[in-house]
Write an enzyme that holds these catalytic residues in place. Sequence first.
Site, PDB file in Angstrom:
ATOM      1  N   ARG A 133      28.134  58.233  59.710  1.00 51.25           N
ATOM      2  CA  ARG A 133      27.052  57.370  59.240  1.00 51.25           C
ATOM      3  C   ARG A 133      26.859  56.260  60.269  1.00 51.25           C
ATOM      4  NH1 ARG A 133      30.615  58.283  54.923  1.00 51.25           N
ATOM      5  NH2 ARG A 133      29.707  59.399  53.134  1.00 51.25           N
ATOM      6  N   LYS A 159      32.541  54.887  54.075  1.00 49.42           N
ATOM      7  CA  LYS A 159      31.917  54.402  52.849  1.00 49.42           C
ATOM      8  C   LYS A 159      32.972  54.174  51.774  1.00 49.42           C
ATOM      9  CE  LYS A 159      28.113  55.786  49.788  1.00 49.42           C
ATOM     10  NZ  LYS A 159      27.150  56.888  49.503  1.00 49.42           N
ATOM     11  N   HIS A 213      20.540  59.030  59.875  1.00 52.01           N
ATOM     12  CA  HIS A 213      21.338  59.768  58.887  1.00 52.01           C
ATOM     13  C   HIS A 213      21.005  61.260  58.884  1.00 52.01           C
ATOM     14  CE1 HIS A 213      24.275  59.172  55.697  1.00 52.01           C
ATOM     15  NE2 HIS A 213      23.652  60.085  54.991  1.00 52.01           N
ATOM     16  N   ARG A 216      23.630  63.287  60.525  1.00 48.11           N
ATOM     17  CA  ARG A 216      24.775  63.633  59.664  1.00 48.11           C
ATOM     18  C   ARG A 216      24.441  64.875  58.845  1.00 48.11           C
ATOM     19  NH1 ARG A 216      29.365  61.851  56.922  1.00 48.11           N
ATOM     20  NH2 ARG A 216      29.322  62.010  54.655  1.00 48.11           N
ATOM     21  N   HIS A 240      33.409  63.698  51.887  1.00 47.38           N
ATOM     22  CA  HIS A 240      32.834  63.563  50.556  1.00 47.38           C
ATOM     23  C   HIS A 240      33.941  63.453  49.515  1.00 47.38           C
ATOM     24  CE1 HIS A 240      28.911  65.738  51.935  1.00 47.38           C
ATOM     25  NE2 HIS A 240      28.807  64.433  52.061  1.00 47.38           N
ATOM     26  N   TYR A 249      24.033  70.903  50.482  1.00 44.71           N
ATOM     27  CA  TYR A 249      23.641  71.384  51.809  1.00 44.71           C
ATOM     28  C   TYR A 249      23.503  72.901  51.853  1.00 44.71           C
ATOM     29  CZ  TYR A 249      24.585  66.701  53.525  1.00 44.71           C
ATOM     30  OH  TYR A 249      24.562  65.345  53.733  1.00 44.71           O
TER      31      TYR A 249
END
Length: 265
Positions: A133, A159, A213, A216, A240, A249
Amino acid sequence: MELIPLEQIEEQLHNRYRTSGFSELLFKNDRRLIRALGVHPALATYEDVEKIVLQVTKQSTRATYVARFRSIYKALNKMNLVNGNNPAAELPTVKPGRGVPKPVTKGEYQKLLAEAKPLYRDWFILGGMAGLRAMEAAQIRGSDLIENDDGYSLRILGKGNTDLIVPIAPMVAEMILSHKTLDRLWQVTPNKFSTRAANEMRRILGPNAKHFHSLRHYFATTMLEKSGGDLIAVKELMRHTSVATTQIYTQLAQGRTRSLVNLLE
């Protein structure tokens, strides 16, 4: 029931927002929602508020409208400007829809690497070949690179204050090593990093280029394709917390399901 003039309500609400440190844009957007009611906010009904929410079709925008109406009426009631009326109190919580990721294409990514200025090429490598990110890439240090017997790994402060180590491609490691420092590679804030990267992407790909982004997203779909759909492995690379996040995805890596349901008559 004597109504406080709308202009006075807006002025007092504006003062409250400024005192609270809220942005001018937020006030203008909230004022627009109040005026869209078509009636004095003290007389507005649940149906009046619901009508405004239903005028938009995007789920995320509906969720925002509900949240803003709740906040607006909470503030108006605290200031005794609407005689206790709160038509937003019973609005249902709208769950924002999870959008389909929009990665750059393989051709677009190759064009970015070929035409970007050296600084931005490094950034694009971190986005498209390591899945970082903007806020993660902006604070990378040379000391975050770890050499293993089978290659290199990278420590990423991510994150939610996560601190994880993931394997990286040789090209990513070579780029970090080229800076010859253990300190931060760039002295740039995450916001400036994101803005400057997006500007460079628009310079190369045109005014409708996606944001940083999207690199990514490109990394995630590429990894899914090359791994044969190994969700667990890609989940770890993307860092994640849930495989359900990674699973979105698959719509891109394996072909969208929308084309199937559109065949129904």
